[in-house]
Design an enzyme around this catalytic site. Sequence first.
Site, PDB file in Angstrom:
ATOM      1  N   THR A 149      55.855 -71.237 -26.256  1.00 43.02           N
ATOM      2  CA  THR A 149      56.194 -72.954 -26.241  1.00 43.02           C
ATOM      3  C   THR A 149      57.599 -73.215 -25.325  1.00 43.02           C
ATOM      4  OG1 THR A 149      58.083 -72.370 -28.189  1.00 43.02           O
ATOM      5  CG2 THR A 149      56.011 -73.313 -28.808  1.00 43.02           C
ATOM      6  N   ASP A 150      58.187 -72.265 -24.746  1.00 40.86           N
ATOM      7  CA  ASP A 150      59.491 -72.535 -24.085  1.00 40.86           C
ATOM      8  C   ASP A 150      59.123 -73.085 -22.847  1.00 40.86           C
ATOM      9  OD1 ASP A 150      61.084 -71.416 -25.810  1.00 40.86           O
ATOM     10  OD2 ASP A 150      61.367 -69.496 -25.067  1.00 40.86           O
ATOM     11  N   THR A 154      55.278 -66.500 -28.767  1.00 38.63           N
ATOM     12  CA  THR A 154      55.810 -66.436 -30.126  1.00 38.63           C
ATOM     13  C   THR A 154      54.409 -66.143 -31.087  1.00 38.63           C
ATOM     14  OG1 THR A 154      57.667 -67.499 -30.182  1.00 38.63           O
ATOM     15  CG2 THR A 154      56.798 -67.311 -32.085  1.00 38.63           C
ATOM     16  N   SER A 182      56.832 -66.657 -22.479  1.00 38.02           N
ATOM     17  CA  SER A 182      56.459 -67.696 -21.524  1.00 38.02           C
ATOM     18  C   SER A 182      58.055 -68.112 -20.707  1.00 38.02           C
ATOM     19  CB  SER A 182      56.073 -68.904 -22.239  1.00 38.02           C
ATOM     20  OG  SER A 182      57.182 -69.695 -22.715  1.00 38.02           O
TER      21      SER A 182
HETATM   22  N1  ASP Z   1      60.205 -67.127 -26.252  1.00 40.19           N
HETATM   23  C1  ASP Z   1      58.918 -67.794 -26.653  1.00 40.19           C
HETATM   24  C2  ASP Z   1      58.079 -68.145 -25.547  1.00 40.19           C
HETATM   25  O1  ASP Z   1      57.972 -68.971 -24.789  1.00 40.19           O
HETATM   26  C3  ASP Z   1      59.130 -69.110 -27.462  1.00 40.19           C
HETATM   27  C4  ASP Z   1      57.645 -69.493 -28.064  1.00 40.19           C
HETATM   28  O2  ASP Z   1      56.609 -69.083 -27.956  1.00 40.19           O
HETATM   29  O3  ASP Z   1      57.824 -70.288 -28.983  1.00 40.19           O
HETATM   30  O4  ASP Z   1      57.157 -67.266 -25.090  1.00 40.19           O
END
Ligand code: ASP
Length: 335
Positions: A86-87, A13, A55
């Site tokens: 974050t995932d 993100t 991710s």
């Molecule tokens: N879907 C995103 C990822 O994990 C979510 C994030 O980065 O917060 O790449």
Amino acid sequence: MMKKILMIATGGTIACCRSDAGLTPLLSCQELIDYVPASRSFCQVTGIQAFNIDSTNMEPEHWLTIAGLIEEHYEKYDGFVICHGTDTMAYTAAALSYLVQNSPKPIVITGAQKPIDMEITDAKTNLLDSLRFASCPRAHGVAIVFDGKVIAGTRGKKERTKSYNAFSSINFPYIAVIQEEHILFYLDDKDRCTGPVSFCRTLNPKVGLLKLIPSSSADLLDYMAGRYDGVIIESFGVGGLPSYKSGDFRQSISRWIGLGKTVVMTTQVTNEGSNMSIYEVGKNIKEEFGLLEAYDMTLEAAVTKLMWILGRTKDPEEIRRLFYKTINHDILWHG
Ligand code: ASP
């Protein structure tokens, strides 16, 4: 002296832009660096774009690539910052804790809940905090820096999908907190990091997860034996295995162990860990088959630790020894 930091961008993100297809990681590593000009007062950042993915698409191969980049550039830099979605960040942080051990230099993983190009975002703070922590002479080893907290790489868990305080440190205190330009250490133990840094270049991705629900059938475990070398069974509470009719787990576990494969028990309950020896539903089967147990480890650490171990050995005793060896604070107690 100005610290030299290598920033490795992987997507997530933090690097996303809006598109008709939804948020997509498109910003380059250099663009991310340009959003935190304040870092120029304490470090000099060089960027590498490892890849640019959500991710959700992260695989063990990517962890090896990141660790390989750290190894290749280790001598030239004082610290490392990995920008990540974050995932699956907690998995990557745990994986790097096993792939890069005893690092006297900090290896920080960060990301954001909102893209860095948005007006209201946590991205700039997280990135600046990470660069600050990676530049700190007292920092070492693999850690997540997020929302002002520094979390040991094996103890992070994404517990909130939207709030800025997305990550918790499970069964372990924060290493430090970061307030503005101050880093307050709760665990200041760099002097205990004595051995030379070591890098591992292999993982065995054939590790599966079976999460039990009331009614789970042991057939699933039989099926998994054809695909995996190790399985983690996420049981209930402190831990046990069903013995009802449709789920004769004893038989299936016996088959797994007979094939020389590894079974690790853990719990679906996030806090306080497992202890299978408490109830009859756990004690007997654990003793009969010598099952391993994750105790206070996170699922993310248990999964990646098993991938690391099975990439090194097939010997059950060595697997047991390594699994219960504390690495980057991952396990505090085992029975
Ligand atoms: N879907 C995103 C990822 O994990 C979510 C994030 O980065 O917060 O790449």
